[in-house]
Design a protein around this motif. Structure first.
Motif, PDB file in Angstrom:
ATOM      1  N   VAL A 193       0.833  -1.203   0.000  1.00 26.61           N
ATOM      2  CA  VAL A 193       0.000   0.000   0.000  1.00 26.61           C
ATOM      3  C   VAL A 193       0.870   1.257   0.000  1.00 26.61           C
ATOM      4  N   ALA A 194       1.946   1.237   0.782  1.00 29.54           N
ATOM      5  CA  ALA A 194       2.814   2.413   0.891  1.00 29.54           C
ATOM      6  C   ALA A 194       3.511   2.741  -0.424  1.00 29.54           C
ATOM      7  N   MET A 195       3.729   1.735  -1.250  1.00 33.92           N
ATOM      8  CA  MET A 195       4.477   1.976  -2.486  1.00 33.92           C
ATOM      9  C   MET A 195       3.629   2.585  -3.594  1.00 33.92           C
ATOM     10  N   VAL A 196       2.313   2.603  -3.444  1.00 29.38           N
ATOM     11  CA  VAL A 196       1.440   3.005  -4.552  1.00 29.38           C
ATOM     12  C   VAL A 196       1.631   4.471  -4.920  1.00 29.38           C
ATOM     13  N   GLY A 197       1.711   5.371  -3.934  1.00 25.08           N
ATOM     14  CA  GLY A 197       1.853   6.791  -4.228  1.00 25.08           C
ATOM     15  C   GLY A 197       3.097   7.076  -5.047  1.00 25.08           C
ATOM     16  N   THR A 198       4.246   6.617  -4.564  1.00 24.55           N
ATOM     17  CA  THR A 198       5.500   6.809  -5.302  1.00 24.55           C
ATOM     18  C   THR A 198       5.472   6.047  -6.616  1.00 24.55           C
ATOM     19  N   GLY A 199       4.855   4.857  -6.612  1.00 25.10           N
ATOM     20  CA  GLY A 199       4.780   4.060  -7.833  1.00 25.10           C
ATOM     21  C   GLY A 199       4.003   4.754  -8.933  1.00 25.10           C
ATOM     22  N   MET A 200       2.897   5.420  -8.572  1.00 27.97           N
ATOM     23  CA  MET A 200       2.115   6.159  -9.569  1.00 27.97           C
ATOM     24  C   MET A 200       2.957   7.259 -10.209  1.00 27.97           C
ATOM     25  N   ILE A 201       3.691   7.984  -9.388  1.00 30.80           N
ATOM     26  CA  ILE A 201       4.556   9.039  -9.919  1.00 30.80           C
ATOM     27  C   ILE A 201       5.624   8.440 -10.829  1.00 30.80           C
ATOM     28  N   SER A 202       6.153   7.289 -10.423  1.00 31.23           N
ATOM     29  CA  SER A 202       7.204   6.636 -11.194  1.00 31.23           C
ATOM     30  C   SER A 202       6.699   6.164 -12.560  1.00 31.23           C
ATOM     31  N   VAL A 203       5.426   5.796 -12.663  1.00 31.49           N
ATOM     32  CA  VAL A 203       4.862   5.399 -13.960  1.00 31.49           C
ATOM     33  C   VAL A 203       4.985   6.554 -14.954  1.00 31.49           C
ATOM     34  N   GLY A 204       4.666   7.765 -14.515  1.00 31.86           N
ATOM     35  CA  GLY A 204       4.819   8.926 -15.381  1.00 31.86           C
ATOM     36  C   GLY A 204       6.272   9.185 -15.734  1.00 31.86           C
ATOM     37  N   ILE A 205       7.172   8.936 -14.782  1.00 33.72           N
ATOM     38  CA  ILE A 205       8.602   9.119 -15.033  1.00 33.72           C
ATOM     39  C   ILE A 205       9.088   8.147 -16.107  1.00 33.72           C
ATOM     40  N   VAL A 206       8.541   6.938 -16.127  1.00 33.73           N
ATOM     41  CA  VAL A 206       8.928   5.956 -17.145  1.00 33.73           C
ATOM     42  C   VAL A 206       8.667   6.523 -18.540  1.00 33.73           C
TER      43      VAL A 206
ATOM     44  N   THR B 253      -6.339   4.603   0.296  1.00 34.72           N
ATOM     45  CA  THR B 253      -5.341   3.726   0.918  1.00 34.72           C
ATOM     46  C   THR B 253      -5.838   3.027   2.172  1.00 34.72           C
ATOM     47  N   SER B 254      -7.006   3.386   2.643  1.00 35.65           N
ATOM     48  CA  SER B 254      -7.506   2.771   3.887  1.00 35.65           C
ATOM     49  C   SER B 254      -8.570   1.705   3.638  1.00 35.65           C
TER      50      SER B 254
ATOM     51  N   GLY C 164      -7.219  -8.081   3.980  1.00 34.02           N
ATOM     52  CA  GLY C 164      -7.888  -8.317   2.716  1.00 34.02           C
ATOM     53  C   GLY C 164      -7.161  -7.631   1.577  1.00 34.02           C
ATOM     54  N   LEU C 165      -7.806  -7.562   0.435  1.00 33.40           N
ATOM     55  CA  LEU C 165      -7.212  -6.976  -0.766  1.00 33.40           C
ATOM     56  C   LEU C 165      -7.292  -5.448  -0.716  1.00 33.40           C
ATOM     57  N   PRO C 166      -6.147  -4.730  -0.745  1.00 28.01           N
ATOM     58  CA  PRO C 166      -6.169  -3.261  -0.682  1.00 28.01           C
ATOM     59  C   PRO C 166      -6.681  -2.644  -1.985  1.00 28.01           C
ATOM     60  N   LEU C 167      -7.549  -1.670  -1.862  1.00 33.42           N
ATOM     61  CA  LEU C 167      -8.050  -0.949  -3.035  1.00 33.42           C
ATOM     62  C   LEU C 167      -6.905  -0.269  -3.778  1.00 33.42           C
ATOM     63  N   ALA C 168      -5.947   0.289  -3.047  1.00 26.79           N
ATOM     64  CA  ALA C 168      -4.826   0.997  -3.668  1.00 26.79           C
ATOM     65  C   ALA C 168      -4.046   0.093  -4.604  1.00 26.79           C
ATOM     66  N   VAL C 169      -3.826  -1.147  -4.202  1.00 24.68           N
ATOM     67  CA  VAL C 169      -3.070  -2.090  -5.028  1.00 24.68           C
ATOM     68  C   VAL C 169      -3.850  -2.444  -6.293  1.00 24.68           C
TER      69      VAL C 169
ATOM     70  N   LEU D 177      -2.357  -1.782 -10.023  1.00 27.12           N
ATOM     71  CA  LEU D 177      -2.197  -2.851 -11.012  1.00 27.12           C
ATOM     72  C   LEU D 177      -2.979  -2.552 -12.284  1.00 27.12           C
ATOM     73  N   LEU D 178      -4.163  -1.989 -12.139  1.00 24.41           N
ATOM     74  CA  LEU D 178      -4.961  -1.619 -13.305  1.00 24.41           C
ATOM     75  C   LEU D 178      -4.238  -0.567 -14.145  1.00 24.41           C
ATOM     76  N   VAL D 179      -3.637   0.410 -13.467  1.00 25.91           N
ATOM     77  CA  VAL D 179      -2.876   1.451 -14.161  1.00 25.91           C
ATOM     78  C   VAL D 179      -1.699   0.840 -14.920  1.00 25.91           C
ATOM     79  N   LEU D 180      -1.003  -0.103 -14.296  1.00 31.67           N
ATOM     80  CA  LEU D 180       0.144  -0.737 -14.939  1.00 31.67           C
ATOM     81  C   LEU D 180      -0.277  -1.519 -16.180  1.00 31.67           C
ATOM     82  N   VAL D 181      -1.386  -2.226 -16.086  1.00 32.06           N
ATOM     83  CA  VAL D 181      -1.869  -3.006 -17.230  1.00 32.06           C
ATOM     84  C   VAL D 181      -2.232  -2.085 -18.391  1.00 32.06           C
ATOM     85  N   VAL D 182      -2.965  -1.012 -18.097  1.00 30.48           N
ATOM     86  CA  VAL D 182      -3.408  -0.086 -19.151  1.00 30.48           C
ATOM     87  C   VAL D 182      -2.222   0.627 -19.791  1.00 30.48           C
TER      88      VAL D 182
END
Length: 441
Positions: free
Chosen positions: A100-113, A213-214, A281-286, A290-295
């Motif tokens: 869950v903690a990695m999602v915020g930075t990960g989203m920014i990193s997708v744009g950096i890619v 994230t909650s 359970g399954l985090p909404l953030a994750v 994952l959906l963003v990465l697939v698209v």
């Protein structure tokens, strides 16, 4: 009066002496010393069975095409090391918190890619993420705007900001480094301005942004269902793609290979699902990540737009001569980076349940760039995937959480993350040189 004329007999004799000849064949240029001949791995597998994988793997190693192997090995070493130091590291709760903690930075990193694929850099994404968090807090909390509308405005603000940076870079011709460095300073000041003298605005704990994230899907069927969907989607995509390749008469993977890959994905997916169900359970953030990465992966690898982005990273002049609108593609890429910076900022604001003056500062920018590079995206442009952001940010956040469990100061965290980034950049540079030597770059 004499004239210079060739007699018919001489002309006839000359024609007989010089028969018509076909053009001499042009030999192909010799291969460079040490060059490695690229062979479609699908052909190797069909001809040699699974032994063909070993042949292809050796070829890639000789050519310096390491892919994601170094980061995967590094991640395994990191997890094994921290688990040996603290048995709580690989528990379901800690791994769920890491994801869950990695999602915020990960989203920014997708744009950096996207930006790195052009061979450029965007230094403003940290500040833009802070601006988006501030906008949604001010509009929804201070001014009472509908939170969904405020969230949309915040994301669109990132898109517009990125387009502005792209305009100055692509149309005016200013260096991307200078433009986005100016953006880093300007948008940091803009964020402080809209937050006001108070400096911190707390978000509604039950609001849309806070739930990013909650919120967890507590029903065990959610995690298992997502695993089933992921495995089935992969198998159908690979199978149908193979059918199309066979119909076109081009190399395709054998069914046994597709089944093996599907089986490995199933083991990984259901293993993660079991882990999540042992905690909250399954985090909404994750799920969103994952959906963003697939698209985004589909956009880059399966659309003409994605091919144009890769083309620009390979050669701007060649892309221009091929008819690609270089200016438009560059502006759009920086718009995408700004959009994902804004989305990442919303997840970060959700994690801390507030927007404050420290948002977007600290090591966020460096972590976002490092995640893309550590994951396997080349700093030289033209090589990378958005899935690299997932691998890279997983490495960085794992290091942070592992050191935190050991009670090690943040200064050491910075030094270790910097060392990992340096090692990755060195590997990238050496790989690029190896590929040139092998005639693949």
């Amino acid at each position: 009066m004499s004239t210079d004329k060739t007699s018919p007999s001489l002309a006839k004799s000359t024609d007989a002496q010089v028969p018509a000849q076909a053009p001499a064949p042009v030999d192909a240029p010799p291969a460079a010393d040490g060059a490695v001949t690229a062979v479609d791995p699908r052909l190797l597998v069909r001809e040699q069975g699974f032994a063909g994988y070993l042949t292809e793997f050796k070829r890639k190693i000789r050519a310096g095409d390491l892919g994601s192997i170094p980061v995967v090995i590094g991640l395994v070493v990191i997890w094994a090391t921290f688990q040996s130091l603290n048995s709580n590291f690989l528990t379901a709760g800690n791994l769920s918190d890491i994801s869950v903690a990695m999602v915020g930075t990960g989203m920014i990193s997708v744009g950096i890619v996207f930006v790195l694929l052009l061979g450029e850099i965007d230094l403003s994404v940290g500040s833009v993420s802070g601006v988006s968090g501030a906008i949604v807090a001010v509009l929804s909390v201070t001014h009472g705007m509908n939170e969904w509308l405020a969230l949309l405005v915040a994301i669109l603000s990132g898109t517009v900001i990125g387009a502005i940076h792209g305009f100055f870079f692509a149309r005016v011709g200013a260096p991307a480094f200078a433009v986005t460095l100016a953006g880093l300073l300007f948008w940091s000041g803009f964020m402080l301005q809209i937050l006001g003298s108070n400096g911190t605005i707390n978000l509604d704990a039950d609001g849309v942004v806070a739930q990013l994230t909650s919120y967890y899907f507590t029903d065990v069927a959610a995690a298992y269902g997502l695993a089933v969907v992921a495995v089935a989607a992969y198998f159908l995509t690979a199978f149908l793609d193979n059918r199309r390749r066979e119909a076109a008469g081009v190399p395709s993977r054998p069914l046994s290979e597709i089944l093996l890959r599907t089986g490995l994905l199933a083991v990984l997916s259901f293993g993660v699902a079991i882990l999540y169900n042992q905690y909250k359970g399954l985090p909404l953030a994750v799920v969103i990540f994952l959906l963003v990465l697939v698209v985004t992966d589909f956009v880059l690898r399966r659309t003409s737009y994605g091919r144009k982005v890769f083309a620009l990273g390979g050669s701007v002049e060649a892309s221009r001569r091929a008819g690609i609108n270089v200016t438009l593609i560059r502006i759009s890429v920086f718009s995408i980076a700004g959009t994902f910076a804004a989305v990442g900022g919303l997840f970060i604001a959700s994690k801390i349940a507030s927007a404050n003056q420290g948002a977007g500062s600290g090591d966020l920018l460096m972590n976002a760039i490092a995640a893309a590079v550590i994951g396997g995206t080349s700093l030289f442009g033209g090589r990378g995937r958005t899935w690299n952001a997932l691998l890279g940010v997983l490495v960085i956040v794992s290091i942070q959480y592992g050191l935190a469990l050991q009670g090690i100061a943040s200064a050491i965290q910075f030094m270790i993350t910097g060392a990992v980034l340096l090692a990755t950049v060195v590997i990238d540079a050496v790989t690029r040189k190896t590929q040139k030597t092998a005639g693949r770059a």
